[in-house]
Design a protein around this motif. Structure first.
Motif, PDB file in Angstrom:
ATOM      1  N   LEU A 112       0.856  -1.193   0.000  1.00 43.37           N
ATOM      2  CA  LEU A 112       0.000   0.000   0.000  1.00 43.37           C
ATOM      3  C   LEU A 112       0.886   1.236   0.000  1.00 43.37           C
ATOM      4  CD1 LEU A 112      -2.888   1.311   0.430  1.00 43.37           C
ATOM      5  CD2 LEU A 112      -2.364   1.214   2.879  1.00 43.37           C
ATOM      6  N   GLU A 113       0.708   2.094  -1.002  1.00 42.02           N
ATOM      7  CA  GLU A 113       1.507   3.324  -1.122  1.00 42.02           C
ATOM      8  C   GLU A 113       0.559   4.528  -1.073  1.00 42.02           C
ATOM      9  OE1 GLU A 113       3.729   3.005  -4.766  1.00 42.02           O
ATOM     10  OE2 GLU A 113       5.034   1.429  -3.976  1.00 42.02           O
ATOM     11  N   ILE A 114       0.814   5.439  -0.157  1.00 41.43           N
ATOM     12  CA  ILE A 114      -0.008   6.648  -0.017  1.00 41.43           C
ATOM     13  C   ILE A 114       0.901   7.863  -0.166  1.00 41.43           C
ATOM     14  CG2 ILE A 114      -1.569   7.949   1.482  1.00 41.43           C
ATOM     15  CD1 ILE A 114      -2.095   5.263   2.962  1.00 41.43           C
ATOM     16  N   ARG A 115       0.501   8.809  -1.002  1.00 43.57           N
ATOM     17  CA  ARG A 115       1.318  10.012  -1.236  1.00 43.57           C
ATOM     18  C   ARG A 115       0.450  11.261  -1.158  1.00 43.57           C
ATOM     19  NH1 ARG A 115       3.271   6.037  -4.531  1.00 43.57           N
ATOM     20  NH2 ARG A 115       5.522   5.629  -4.328  1.00 43.57           N
ATOM     21  N   GLY A 116       0.972  12.272  -0.500  1.00 39.75           N
ATOM     22  CA  GLY A 116       0.296  13.561  -0.490  1.00 39.75           C
ATOM     23  C   GLY A 116       0.311  14.142  -1.896  1.00 39.75           C
ATOM     24  N   GLY A 117      -0.824  14.669  -2.351  1.00 42.38           N
ATOM     25  CA  GLY A 117      -0.900  15.215  -3.713  1.00 42.38           C
ATOM     26  C   GLY A 117      -0.930  16.723  -3.690  1.00 42.38           C
ATOM     27  N   THR A 118      -1.871  17.299  -4.432  1.00 34.48           N
ATOM     28  CA  THR A 118      -1.992  18.755  -4.465  1.00 34.48           C
ATOM     29  C   THR A 118      -2.510  19.250  -3.123  1.00 34.48           C
ATOM     30  OG1 THR A 118      -4.200  18.491  -5.422  1.00 34.48           O
ATOM     31  CG2 THR A 118      -2.393  18.873  -6.954  1.00 34.48           C
ATOM     32  N   GLY A 119      -1.983  20.372  -2.667  1.00 34.56           N
ATOM     33  CA  GLY A 119      -2.455  20.929  -1.407  1.00 34.56           C
ATOM     34  C   GLY A 119      -1.369  21.150  -0.377  1.00 34.56           C
ATOM     35  N   GLY A 120      -0.112  20.907  -0.751  1.00 37.77           N
ATOM     36  CA  GLY A 120       1.012  21.221   0.148  1.00 37.77           C
ATOM     37  C   GLY A 120       0.958  20.479   1.469  1.00 37.77           C
ATOM     38  N   ASP A 121       1.162  21.234   2.574  1.00 39.16           N
ATOM     39  CA  ASP A 121       1.198  20.630   3.913  1.00 39.16           C
ATOM     40  C   ASP A 121      -0.104  19.911   4.251  1.00 39.16           C
ATOM     41  OD1 ASP A 121       3.735  21.531   4.320  1.00 39.16           O
ATOM     42  OD2 ASP A 121       3.166  23.292   5.510  1.00 39.16           O
ATOM     43  N   GLU A 122      -1.222  20.501   3.851  1.00 38.43           N
ATOM     44  CA  GLU A 122      -2.520  19.894   4.149  1.00 38.43           C
ATOM     45  C   GLU A 122      -2.661  18.534   3.465  1.00 38.43           C
ATOM     46  OE1 GLU A 122      -6.680  19.133   4.992  1.00 38.43           O
ATOM     47  OE2 GLU A 122      -4.937  19.914   6.048  1.00 38.43           O
ATOM     48  N   ALA A 123      -2.104  18.387   2.256  1.00 33.14           N
ATOM     49  CA  ALA A 123      -2.159  17.108   1.531  1.00 33.14           C
ATOM     50  C   ALA A 123      -1.382  16.031   2.289  1.00 33.14           C
ATOM     51  CB  ALA A 123      -1.595  17.275   0.118  1.00 33.14           C
ATOM     52  N   ALA A 124      -0.236  16.427   2.861  1.00 35.55           N
ATOM     53  CA  ALA A 124       0.561  15.477   3.640  1.00 35.55           C
ATOM     54  C   ALA A 124      -0.187  15.066   4.915  1.00 35.55           C
ATOM     55  CB  ALA A 124       1.916  16.084   3.998  1.00 35.55           C
ATOM     56  N   ARG A 194     -11.029  29.243   5.990  1.00 33.00           N
ATOM     57  CA  ARG A 194     -11.544  28.908   4.661  1.00 33.00           C
ATOM     58  C   ARG A 194     -11.394  27.411   4.386  1.00 33.00           C
ATOM     59  NH1 ARG A 194      -7.942  33.362   1.619  1.00 33.00           N
ATOM     60  NH2 ARG A 194      -6.468  32.294   2.972  1.00 33.00           N
ATOM     61  N   ILE A 195     -12.374  26.877   3.653  1.00 32.27           N
ATOM     62  CA  ILE A 195     -12.323  25.452   3.279  1.00 32.27           C
ATOM     63  C   ILE A 195     -11.382  25.275   2.093  1.00 32.27           C
ATOM     64  CG2 ILE A 195     -13.663  23.528   2.329  1.00 32.27           C
ATOM     65  CD1 ILE A 195     -16.085  24.639   3.886  1.00 32.27           C
ATOM     66  N   HIS A 196     -10.464  24.344   2.224  1.00 32.65           N
ATOM     67  CA  HIS A 196      -9.524  24.043   1.144  1.00 32.65           C
ATOM     68  C   HIS A 196      -9.815  22.645   0.596  1.00 32.65           C
ATOM     69  CE1 HIS A 196      -6.089  27.092   1.774  1.00 32.65           C
ATOM     70  NE2 HIS A 196      -7.170  27.540   2.372  1.00 32.65           N
ATOM     71  N   THR A 197      -9.428  22.442  -0.643  1.00 36.81           N
ATOM     72  CA  THR A 197      -9.498  21.105  -1.250  1.00 36.81           C
ATOM     73  C   THR A 197      -8.085  20.627  -1.524  1.00 36.81           C
ATOM     74  OG1 THR A 197     -11.634  21.550  -2.308  1.00 36.81           O
ATOM     75  CG2 THR A 197     -10.310  19.765  -3.225  1.00 36.81           C
ATOM     76  N   SER A 198      -7.754  19.465  -1.007  1.00 37.36           N
ATOM     77  CA  SER A 198      -6.455  18.871  -1.299  1.00 37.36           C
ATOM     78  C   SER A 198      -6.656  17.376  -1.522  1.00 37.36           C
ATOM     79  CB  SER A 198      -5.452  19.146  -0.182  1.00 37.36           C
ATOM     80  OG  SER A 198      -5.980  18.805   1.067  1.00 37.36           O
ATOM     81  N   ALA A 199      -5.588  16.671  -1.833  1.00 37.96           N
ATOM     82  CA  ALA A 199      -5.746  15.272  -2.224  1.00 37.96           C
ATOM     83  C   ALA A 199      -4.545  14.425  -1.834  1.00 37.96           C
ATOM     84  CB  ALA A 199      -5.969  15.185  -3.733  1.00 37.96           C
ATOM     85  N   ALA A 200      -4.803  13.143  -1.764  1.00 31.05           N
ATOM     86  CA  ALA A 200      -3.734  12.154  -1.568  1.00 31.05           C
ATOM     87  C   ALA A 200      -3.998  11.013  -2.542  1.00 31.05           C
ATOM     88  CB  ALA A 200      -3.740  11.631  -0.132  1.00 31.05           C
ATOM     89  N   SER A 201      -2.931  10.452  -3.097  1.00 34.15           N
ATOM     90  CA  SER A 201      -3.104   9.331  -4.022  1.00 34.15           C
ATOM     91  C   SER A 201      -2.783   8.028  -3.307  1.00 34.15           C
ATOM     92  CB  SER A 201      -2.212   9.490  -5.255  1.00 34.15           C
ATOM     93  OG  SER A 201      -0.857   9.357  -4.894  1.00 34.15           O
ATOM     94  N   VAL A 202      -3.568   7.007  -3.633  1.00 32.66           N
ATOM     95  CA  VAL A 202      -3.392   5.681  -3.040  1.00 32.66           C
ATOM     96  C   VAL A 202      -3.120   4.682  -4.157  1.00 32.66           C
ATOM     97  CG1 VAL A 202      -4.566   3.810  -1.793  1.00 32.66           C
ATOM     98  CG2 VAL A 202      -4.894   6.186  -1.066  1.00 32.66           C
ATOM     99  N   ALA A 203      -2.123   3.831  -3.952  1.00 28.59           N
ATOM    100  CA  ALA A 203      -1.850   2.745  -4.888  1.00 28.59           C
ATOM    101  C   ALA A 203      -1.832   1.439  -4.106  1.00 28.59           C
ATOM    102  CB  ALA A 203      -0.508   2.955  -5.596  1.00 28.59           C
ATOM    103  N   VAL A 204      -2.617   0.480  -4.566  1.00 32.69           N
ATOM    104  CA  VAL A 204      -2.665  -0.849  -3.943  1.00 32.69           C
ATOM    105  C   VAL A 204      -2.084  -1.841  -4.942  1.00 32.69           C
ATOM    106  CG1 VAL A 204      -4.156  -2.622  -2.948  1.00 32.69           C
ATOM    107  CG2 VAL A 204      -4.739  -0.209  -2.643  1.00 32.69           C
ATOM    108  N   LEU A 205      -0.906  -2.366  -4.615  1.00 35.59           N
ATOM    109  CA  LEU A 205      -0.216  -3.283  -5.526  1.00 35.59           C
ATOM    110  C   LEU A 205      -0.296  -4.703  -4.985  1.00 35.59           C
ATOM    111  CD1 LEU A 205       3.167  -1.324  -5.944  1.00 35.59           C
ATOM    112  CD2 LEU A 205       0.958  -0.753  -6.918  1.00 35.59           C
ATOM    113  N   PRO A 206      -0.709  -5.668  -5.813  1.00 34.98           N
ATOM    114  CA  PRO A 206      -0.663  -7.056  -5.350  1.00 34.98           C
ATOM    115  C   PRO A 206       0.798  -7.460  -5.140  1.00 34.98           C
ATOM    116  CG  PRO A 206      -1.187  -6.968  -7.699  1.00 34.98           C
ATOM    117  CD  PRO A 206      -1.172  -5.553  -7.206  1.00 34.98           C
TER     118      PRO A 206
END
Length: 357
Positions: A112-124, A194-206
Motif C-alpha cells: 500500500l503506497e499513499i502520497r500527499g498530492g496537491t495541497g502542500g502541507d494539508e495534503a501530507a 476557509r475550506i480548502h481542497t487537497s488530495a492524496a493518491s493511493v496505490a494498492v499493488l498485489p
C-alpha cells in the motif's frame, strides 16, 4: 450451474485426500498450494450443501401440498414454501457469484503506497489521515501491517508512506482503493477559516512472488545509507537502510524500517517486484479496459475516486454514487460498506457481461 458445483465438490474431495498424503506434507510449496485450494473450494462446497438441503426441503413441502389431505398440514407446508423459495433465489445468486472466475490476485497480500498530492502541507496531513484509516481497517480485519518506508510532512502526516499488508484476501478487499482521494475541510494551517481542497493518491499493488516476476539481480544497483526514522540507537549510526535501483526501468525503491540491512533488502525487493508486476498487470487491465469500461473504473491512480467533506461529515464514492454521512466512522476504518458495494457493482458488471457473451 449444478454440473459446475458437482465438479467442484469432486475436486474438493480429491484435494482433501491429497493434502494428507506424506508426499504433499513433505513438499512445503505443494502443501501450501493444496491448502489454499482446499480453503477456496470449501467455501463453495459448504454453500452447495446448504443449497441441496434447501432444495430437499422445497421438494418435501411441494409433496405435502400435493398429497396431504389434512388442510392444516397443507397450509403449514404452503407457509414454509413461501419462506423457502426466496431463500433459494438468494442462495442461487450467491453461488453464481462464487462460480465467477476469481481474480487470481485477490488472495495476495498488498503493498500500500499513499502520497500527499496537491495541497502542500494539508495534503501530507490528509495522507496521514488516510494511512490511519487503512491502519484501523486492517486492525478490524485482523490483518498485519508493516512499515516499509516513509517521508514525513513538514507540518505532520506523510509526503509518502509505503506499507506491506498481510492477511486473507487483502488485495481482493483493497484493490478498488487505488486512485485519488480528495478532502474538503478547513486545514489546521489555515488562519482565515476557509475550506480548502487537497488530495492524496493511493496505490494498492498485489504483492508479487518470485514465480510472478523473475528479477535478474545483475539489473539491480544496491546502495546503503543511515536510517533517518524511528528505530532506536542504531539510527544514523549504521548503514542499515537500503535503496534498490532497477536499471532497465529506472524504478527506485528504498526501505529503512528494519534495523537489519538484510531485512530492509528483502522488503525493498518485495516492493520492487510488486511494482514491476503492477506494470505488467496495468498493461493487461488496459487491454481489457479498451474492450469495456467497468462501472468502478480501471483502478488508475489518476482517477478521482472518493471525496471526504468534513463540514458536512460526508463521504462520496464517485464510481458508484454512494454517499454516507458518517465521516468520523469512515476515518476510523469504517470503509467496509464502500468495499462491499464496489465488489457488488463489479460482480454485477461481470455477470451482465457473461450474460451477453
Amino acid at each position: 450451474m449444478l454440473d459446475q458445483l458437482e465438479a467442484i465438490r469432486e475436486r474438493f474431495n480429491e484435494v482433501a485426500q491429497q493434502i494428507v498424503q506424506p508426499e504433499a506434507v513433505s513438499d512445503q510449496k505443494r502443501f501450501m498450494k493444496l491448502s489454499k485450494e482446499y480453503k477456496d473450494l470449501e467455501k463453495i462446497v459448504v454453500q452447495y450443501q446448504a443449497y441441496q438441503q434447501l432444495l430437499e426441503e422445497i421438494d418435501n413441502a411441494k409433496k405435502i401440498i400435493a398429497t396431504e389431505k389434512d388442510e392444516d398440514f397443507r397450509e403449514m407446508a404452503k407457509g414454509e414454501l413461501d419462506e423457502l423459495l426466496p431463500r433459494r433465489e438468494t442462495l442461487e445468486e450467491t453461488l453464481k457469484e462464487m462460480l465467477m472466475p476469481k481474480d487470481p490476485n485477490d488472495s495476495k497480500n498488498v503493498i500500500l503506497e499513499i502520497r500527499g498530492g496537491t495541497g502542500g502541507d494539508e495534503a501530507a496531513i490528509f495522507a496521514g489521515d488516510i494511512f490511519r484509516m487503512y491502519q484501523r481497517f486492517c486492525e478490524k480485519m485482523g490483518w498485519r501491517m508493516s512499515l516499509v518506508d516513509f517521508t514525513e510532512g513538514t507540518s505532520g502526516g506523510y509526503k509518502e508512506i509505503i506499507t506491506e499488508i498481510e492477511g486473507e484476501d487483502v488485495y481482493g478487499k483493497l484493490k478498488f482503493e487505488s486512485g485519488v482521494h480528495r478532502v474538503q475541510r478547513v486545514p489546521a494551517t489555515e488562519t482565515q477559516g476557509r475550506i480548502h481542497t487537497s488530495a492524496a493518491s493511493v496505490a494498492v499493488l498485489p504483492e508479487a512472488e518470485e514465480v510472478d516476476v523473475e528479477i535478474n539481480m545483475n539489473d539491480i544497483r544496491k546502495d546503503t545509507f543511515c536510517s533517518s526514522g524511528a528505530g532506536g540507537q542504531s539510527v544514523n549510526t549504521t548503514y542499515s537502510a537500503v535503496r534498490l535501483t532497477h536499471i532497465p526501468t529506472g524504478l527506485v525503491v528504498q526501505c529503512q524500517d528494519e534495523r537489519s540491512q538484510l531485512k530492509n533488502f528483502d522488503k525493498a525487493l518485495t516492493v520492487l517486484r510488486s511494482r514491476l508486476y503492477e506494470i505488467e498487470l496495468q498493461k493487461h487491465n488496459d487491454a481489457i479496459a479498451s474492450q469495456r469500461k467497468t462501472m468502478v473504473g480501471s483502478g488508475d491512480r489518476s482517477d478521482k475516486i472518493r471525496t471526504y467533506n468534513y463540514p458536512q461529515s460526508r463521504v462520496t464514492d464517485h464510481r458508484i454514487g454512494l454517499t454516507v454521512y458518517n465521516l468520523p466512522s469512515v476515518m476510523d476504518g469504517g470503509i467496509g460498506e464502500f468495499i462491499e458495494q464496489l465488489r457488488i457493482a463489479e460482480n454485477a458488471e461481470r455477470l451482465k457481461e457473461g450474460a451477453t457473451v
